[in-house]
Motif scaffolding. Sequence first.
Motif, PDB file in Angstrom:
ATOM      1  N   LEU A 105      40.872  51.288  40.800  1.00 13.35           N
ATOM      2  CA  LEU A 105      41.798  51.405  41.927  1.00 13.35           C
ATOM      3  C   LEU A 105      41.334  50.609  43.149  1.00 13.35           C
ATOM      4  O   LEU A 105      42.090  50.441  44.103  1.00 13.35           O
ATOM      5  CB  LEU A 105      41.988  52.874  42.296  1.00 13.35           C
ATOM      6  CG  LEU A 105      42.757  53.716  41.263  1.00 13.35           C
ATOM      7  CD1 LEU A 105      42.767  55.187  41.675  1.00 13.35           C
ATOM      8  CD2 LEU A 105      44.183  53.208  41.096  1.00 13.35           C
ATOM      9  N   ARG A 106      40.114  50.115  43.089  1.00  7.96           N
ATOM     10  CA  ARG A 106      39.623  49.255  44.176  1.00  7.96           C
ATOM     11  C   ARG A 106      40.303  47.885  44.173  1.00  7.96           C
ATOM     12  O   ARG A 106      40.141  47.100  45.108  1.00  7.96           O
ATOM     13  CB  ARG A 106      38.105  49.071  44.043  1.00  7.96           C
ATOM     14  CG  ARG A 106      37.304  50.320  44.363  1.00  7.96           C
ATOM     15  CD  ARG A 106      35.844  50.161  43.962  1.00  7.96           C
ATOM     16  NE  ARG A 106      35.038  51.305  44.385  1.00  7.96           N
ATOM     17  CZ  ARG A 106      33.815  51.575  43.910  1.00  7.96           C
ATOM     18  NH1 ARG A 106      33.261  50.786  42.994  1.00  7.96           N
ATOM     19  NH2 ARG A 106      33.157  52.631  44.339  1.00  7.96           N
ATOM     20  N   LYS A 107      41.055  47.595  43.119  1.00 11.25           N
ATOM     21  CA  LYS A 107      41.716  46.291  43.024  1.00 11.25           C
ATOM     22  C   LYS A 107      42.893  46.168  43.992  1.00 11.25           C
ATOM     23  O   LYS A 107      43.345  45.058  44.281  1.00 11.25           O
ATOM     24  CB  LYS A 107      42.209  46.042  41.604  1.00 11.25           C
ATOM     25  CG  LYS A 107      43.379  46.923  41.176  1.00 11.25           C
ATOM     26  CD  LYS A 107      43.794  46.620  39.740  1.00 11.25           C
ATOM     27  CE  LYS A 107      44.979  47.513  39.304  1.00 11.25           C
ATOM     28  NZ  LYS A 107      45.392  47.229  37.922  1.00 11.25           N
ATOM     29  N   TYR A 108      43.388  47.295  44.510  1.00  9.88           N
ATOM     30  CA  TYR A 108      44.519  47.243  45.439  1.00  9.88           C
ATOM     31  C   TYR A 108      44.041  46.842  46.832  1.00  9.88           C
ATOM     32  O   TYR A 108      43.109  47.445  47.370  1.00  9.88           O
ATOM     33  CB  TYR A 108      45.243  48.587  45.474  1.00  9.88           C
ATOM     34  CG  TYR A 108      45.917  48.907  44.158  1.00  9.88           C
ATOM     35  CD1 TYR A 108      47.071  48.234  43.769  1.00  9.88           C
ATOM     36  CD2 TYR A 108      45.375  49.855  43.300  1.00  9.88           C
ATOM     37  CE1 TYR A 108      47.674  48.511  42.545  1.00  9.88           C
ATOM     38  CE2 TYR A 108      45.974  50.135  42.073  1.00  9.88           C
ATOM     39  CZ  TYR A 108      47.122  49.454  41.708  1.00  9.88           C
ATOM     40  OH  TYR A 108      47.713  49.716  40.499  1.00  9.88           O
ATOM     41  N   LEU A 109      44.702  45.831  47.399  1.00 10.67           N
ATOM     42  CA  LEU A 109      44.217  45.220  48.635  1.00 10.67           C
ATOM     43  C   LEU A 109      45.332  45.008  49.654  1.00 10.67           C
ATOM     44  O   LEU A 109      46.459  44.657  49.299  1.00 10.67           O
ATOM     45  CB  LEU A 109      43.575  43.856  48.325  1.00 10.67           C
ATOM     46  CG  LEU A 109      42.399  43.857  47.338  1.00 10.67           C
ATOM     47  CD1 LEU A 109      42.154  42.458  46.811  1.00 10.67           C
ATOM     48  CD2 LEU A 109      41.149  44.421  48.006  1.00 10.67           C
ATOM     49  N   GLY A 110      44.970  45.220  50.905  1.00  7.77           N
ATOM     50  CA  GLY A 110      45.834  44.803  52.004  1.00  7.77           C
ATOM     51  C   GLY A 110      45.381  43.425  52.449  1.00  7.77           C
ATOM     52  O   GLY A 110      44.219  43.054  52.260  1.00  7.77           O
ATOM     53  N   GLN A 111      46.259  42.657  53.050  1.00  3.35           N
ATOM     54  CA  GLN A 111      45.879  41.293  53.421  1.00  3.35           C
ATOM     55  C   GLN A 111      46.365  40.893  54.802  1.00  3.35           C
ATOM     56  O   GLN A 111      47.447  41.279  55.236  1.00  3.35           O
ATOM     57  CB  GLN A 111      46.385  40.287  52.379  1.00  3.35           C
ATOM     58  CG  GLN A 111      47.897  40.221  52.237  1.00  3.35           C
ATOM     59  CD  GLN A 111      48.349  39.127  51.291  1.00  3.35           C
ATOM     60  OE1 GLN A 111      47.682  38.098  51.157  1.00  3.35           O
ATOM     61  NE2 GLN A 111      49.458  39.327  50.614  1.00  3.35           N
TER      62      GLN A 111
END
Length: 227
Positions: A105-111
């Motif tokens: 779940l660490r693969k989800y990212l804000g940018q």
Amino acid sequence: MNQDPIENIAKILLTKSTIKQKTYRNICKAFKQIQDEAKSLVEDLKSKTSERDEDIKLSVNEVSDQEFHIRIAGDLLVFVLHTNIITLPTDYEYNKSKYVADQPLRKYLGQINVYNFMADSFEFNRLNDPGYLLARLLINSENHFIVEGDRQVGFMFETVSAKPLENVDLNILIKLIIAQAAENDLLAPPFPQIRNITVREQMEKTQSLGGGNKIGFQMSYQNETKS
């Protein structure tokens, strides 16, 4: 009796939603911190340059909750907060790291993307002038981050951070971004390329008039399109 698939789907959606909401809160907080750091740095630059040259334009302009600009002399740095949470392609080093393997779940990212434009492009409404992506800050639900960018910007933060994002990280990042934009001069187009222009190009004050492109960013952009 097998578990109802709807229950499993609901569980997945709830888990992802929680992570994405936390990630979004982190990226929004970071965006505000970046803007505050930018204001502080610009005031510091003003104090160091105004006595020597009061015509150097330095400012921070808030456009919306998702965008602000830093004016550094002839450059305009455009910071954009994206409202969607994303994942990177599977072949990215980040996704292949032990850090993500241990907790997918660490693969989800804000940018947050940072673009470099010539300030005159906005001031004179030259809609066809190019801008270039200078850096991209990516943050996950644990507030750990990576930065993609050219040269020293990317080199300093090429792997996921060992600790959550702090103001000192943003301070360093903004300084590197400003320095890179300031160090890249304009490259005028070759003479034959601007020999002929249309009436529309003249009226819109486009690059066809010979305004120039940023050297470093043009080279980076051309390399990317060839790969």
